[in-house]
Enzyme design. Sequence first.
Site, short mmCIF file in Angstrom:
data_model
loop_
_atom_site.label_atom_id
_atom_site.label_comp_id
_atom_site.label_asym_id
_atom_site.label_seq_id
_atom_site.Cartn_x
_atom_site.Cartn_y
_atom_site.Cartn_z
N TYR A 126 12.28 -1.89 -18.91
CA TYR A 126 13.23 -0.89 -18.81
C TYR A 126 14.54 -1.53 -18.57
CZ TYR A 126 15.56 3.40 -17.31
OH TYR A 126 16.56 4.56 -17.38
N SER B 92 20.98 2.65 -15.87
CA SER B 92 20.31 2.44 -14.57
C SER B 92 20.69 1.26 -14.01
CB SER B 92 18.88 2.16 -14.93
OG SER B 92 18.12 1.81 -13.88
#
Length: 240
Positions: A158, A145
Amino acid sequence: MTDKPLADRIALVTGASRGIGAATAAALADAGAHVILTGRTAGALEEVEDAIYARGGSATIAPVDFLEPDAVARLAVALGGRWDRLDIMVLNAAMLGTLGAVATIDPKELARVMTLNVSAQAALLAAFDPMLRRAPAGRVIGLTSKVAGSPRAYWGEYGASKAAFEVLVNCYGAEVANISRVRTAIIDPGATRTAMRAKAYPGEDLASVKPPEDVAARILQLLTDDFDTGHFERIERAIA
């Protein structure tokens, strides 16, 4: 190029029950690979498997919860007993956790996120390293990501897990590059129409972002055209 550029290849796709994982599994199967589908829900994996067979492909489901301590070891034993090598491993399984300030992170949830997004990934690389090395050209693709390299407020949990994941994949790639034919790459799928995206951006019109099939198409293209260790790219738009 043949109609089946991945014919006779054995591929493992984690998180294959939906989204990018399911789309990637279907794309690899369409290209001739036999795809091993992993995920927590057997029913969802069976649906992906059925769709692959309906299109003339082949697949095997392997329901597994990577949060269980011995899950990776059991998977490796099962697959190693059936196949001698692993040509492709797509590390897609991950969990978002709760978006929030670093000061409010729940240690128990952080442990779960790190277990799935980092520890299980390290275990997968270690467990399948022998099978990847036995392949004529073992390939590992890790899905990441943007927040791994560009920290963003409220994405600390995250983002930290994906940053650690990238380091693991890149270090593994560097370690085996000169002693094997295994090569690794990191793919940032960008904004994609997935359940994780819907959770992270509630209220967003998912029709405004690309479907998982676009990411799968690029992964297939990358595997077909080949790449060298250290390859990184972000997928911004549909693949022509």
